[in-house]
Write a protein that holds these residues in place. Structure first.
Motif, mmCIF file in Angstrom:
data_model
loop_
_atom_site.group_PDB
_atom_site.id
_atom_site.type_symbol
_atom_site.label_atom_id
_atom_site.label_comp_id
_atom_site.label_asym_id
_atom_site.label_seq_id
_atom_site.Cartn_x
_atom_site.Cartn_y
_atom_site.Cartn_z
ATOM 1 N N TRP A 129 -7.231 -17.237 -4.243
ATOM 2 C CA TRP A 129 -6.616 -16.524 -5.267
ATOM 3 C C TRP A 129 -8.676 -15.765 -5.590
ATOM 4 N N VAL A 130 -8.284 -13.705 -4.850
ATOM 5 C CA VAL A 130 -8.959 -13.852 -5.244
ATOM 6 C C VAL A 130 -8.647 -12.043 -6.094
ATOM 7 N N ALA A 131 -9.957 -11.450 -6.726
ATOM 8 C CA ALA A 131 -9.311 -10.929 -7.317
ATOM 9 C C ALA A 131 -9.573 -9.226 -6.848
ATOM 10 N N ASP A 132 -10.720 -9.020 -5.312
ATOM 11 C CA ASP A 132 -10.030 -7.957 -4.959
ATOM 12 C C ASP A 132 -10.618 -8.342 -3.305
ATOM 13 N N PRO A 133 -9.596 -8.408 -2.440
ATOM 14 C CA PRO A 133 -8.962 -8.562 -1.089
ATOM 15 C C PRO A 133 -10.228 -8.697 -0.069
ATOM 16 N N VAL A 134 -9.793 -6.974 -0.316
ATOM 17 C CA VAL A 134 -11.480 -5.813 0.571
ATOM 18 C C VAL A 134 -12.414 -6.325 0.011
ATOM 19 N N ALA A 135 -12.521 -6.217 -0.659
ATOM 20 C CA ALA A 135 -14.816 -7.013 -1.155
ATOM 21 C C ALA A 135 -14.801 -7.705 -0.421
ATOM 22 N N ALA A 136 -13.063 -9.434 -0.784
ATOM 23 C CA ALA A 136 -13.997 -10.786 0.007
ATOM 24 C C ALA A 136 -13.750 -10.776 1.050
ATOM 25 N N ARG A 161 -6.654 -7.895 9.455
ATOM 26 C CA ARG A 161 -5.658 -7.551 8.633
ATOM 27 C C ARG A 161 -6.762 -6.683 7.209
ATOM 28 N N VAL A 162 -7.780 -6.066 7.037
ATOM 29 C CA VAL A 162 -7.643 -5.602 6.722
ATOM 30 C C VAL A 162 -7.287 -4.285 6.402
ATOM 31 N N ALA A 163 -7.337 -3.469 7.266
ATOM 32 C CA ALA A 163 -6.714 -1.889 7.176
ATOM 33 C C ALA A 163 -5.147 -2.408 7.066
ATOM 34 N N GLU A 164 -4.492 -2.701 7.386
ATOM 35 C CA GLU A 164 -3.329 -3.348 7.131
ATOM 36 C C GLU A 164 -2.814 -3.130 5.563
ATOM 37 N N PHE A 165 -4.087 -4.066 5.049
ATOM 38 C CA PHE A 165 -4.105 -5.117 3.607
ATOM 39 C C PHE A 165 -3.841 -2.988 3.039
ATOM 40 N N ALA A 166 -4.725 -2.778 3.337
ATOM 41 C CA ALA A 166 -5.318 -1.154 2.626
ATOM 42 C C ALA A 166 -4.422 -0.314 3.020
ATOM 43 N N GLU A 167 -3.342 0.281 3.573
ATOM 44 C CA GLU A 167 -2.431 0.571 3.798
ATOM 45 C C GLU A 167 -1.221 0.150 4.005
ATOM 46 N N GLY A 168 -1.407 -1.093 2.596
ATOM 47 C CA GLY A 168 -0.155 -1.381 1.958
ATOM 48 C C GLY A 168 0.730 -1.760 3.077
ATOM 49 N N THR A 169 0.927 -2.604 4.405
ATOM 50 C CA THR A 169 1.701 -2.737 5.660
ATOM 51 C C THR A 169 1.255 -4.121 5.588
ATOM 52 N N ALA A 170 0.242 -4.926 4.982
ATOM 53 C CA ALA A 170 0.273 -6.496 4.870
ATOM 54 C C ALA A 170 -0.421 -6.524 3.281
ATOM 55 N N ALA A 171 0.347 -8.547 3.389
ATOM 56 C CA ALA A 171 0.342 -8.381 1.422
ATOM 57 C C ALA A 171 -1.216 -9.300 1.481
ATOM 58 N N PHE A 172 -1.836 -9.992 1.816
ATOM 59 C CA PHE A 172 -3.546 -9.712 2.528
ATOM 60 C C PHE A 172 -4.109 -9.832 3.188
ATOM 61 N N PRO A 173 -4.620 -9.590 3.249
ATOM 62 C CA PRO A 173 -6.473 -9.890 4.436
ATOM 63 C C PRO A 173 -6.178 -11.100 4.226
ATOM 64 N N SER A 174 -6.830 -11.538 5.710
ATOM 65 C CA SER A 174 -7.627 -13.331 5.693
ATOM 66 C C SER A 174 -9.212 -12.954 6.679
ATOM 67 N N VAL A 175 -9.701 -13.513 7.182
ATOM 68 C CA VAL A 175 -11.054 -13.947 7.696
ATOM 69 C C VAL A 175 -10.585 -15.230 8.624
ATOM 70 N N ILE A 208 -8.843 -17.857 6.520
ATOM 71 C CA ILE A 208 -8.974 -18.301 5.283
ATOM 72 C C ILE A 208 -8.048 -16.647 4.843
ATOM 73 N N ASP A 209 -6.837 -17.217 4.283
ATOM 74 C CA ASP A 209 -6.701 -15.607 3.487
ATOM 75 C C ASP A 209 -6.820 -15.436 2.285
ATOM 76 N N LEU A 210 -6.934 -14.481 1.490
ATOM 77 C CA LEU A 210 -6.943 -13.847 0.507
ATOM 78 C C LEU A 210 -6.465 -13.399 0.439
ATOM 79 N N ALA A 211 -5.434 -14.172 -1.087
ATOM 80 C CA ALA A 211 -4.222 -13.663 -1.861
ATOM 81 C C ALA A 211 -5.089 -13.085 -3.110
#
Length: 143
Positions: free
Chosen positions: A14-21, A35-49, A57-60
């Motif tokens: 669980w993270v406060a800001d998935p893009v910053a994380a 999936r960072v760009a997809e998250f920022a565009e609203g097409t993915a629920a969360f990014p991962s690394v 590691i999912d960054l929800a």
């Protein structure tokens, strides 16, 4: 050791800001963002690394917890304490990670020797926190 085909697929933090994380994990830890760009565009629920070809590691976002319906009480997992997540690296990558974290101003613990893990006693290990306070251990084994 048992011959086992079970693998660790992913860990969800669980993270406060998935893009910053994701940026932290990319620049300070050296993990590939997914999936960072997809998250920022609203097409993915969360990014991962990506940790390796088999593990991410999912960054929800913490706000996503209210939507957790896979199990009764799942929403209560937001902020649930996890002691730490351990990353095992080759010796050169271990040294590079420690240097990169220090370059980014991330406090790291002292070096421990001989801590037990999945592959026996580690040669060296240290701990650090991510932007949301999640604790990570980095270690390497003699191969």
């Amino acid at each position: 050791m048992r011959n086992n085909t079970t693998r660790l697929d992913h860990v969800v933090l669980w993270v406060a800001d998935p893009v910053a994380a994701a940026a932290f994990y990319e620049t300070a830890v050296g993990l590939e963002p997914v999936r960072v760009a997809e998250f920022a565009e609203g097409t993915a629920a969360f990014p991962s690394v990506r940790v390796n070809e088999e593990t991410i590691i999912d960054l929800a976002p913490r706000g996503f917890a209210e939507q957790m319906r896979m199990l009764p009480g799942s929403a209560d997992s937001a902020g649930h304490p996890v002691n730490h997540v351990c990353l095992s690296l080759p010796a050169a990558d271990f040294d590079a990670l420690k240097s990169r974290l220090e370059e980014h101003g991330v406090p790291v613990s002292g070096i421990d020797h001989g801590l037990s893990g999945a592959r026996g006693d580690a040669t060296r290990s240290f701990y650090f926190r991510d932007l949301d306070g999640n604790v990570f251990e980095a270690r390497h084994y003699d191969d």
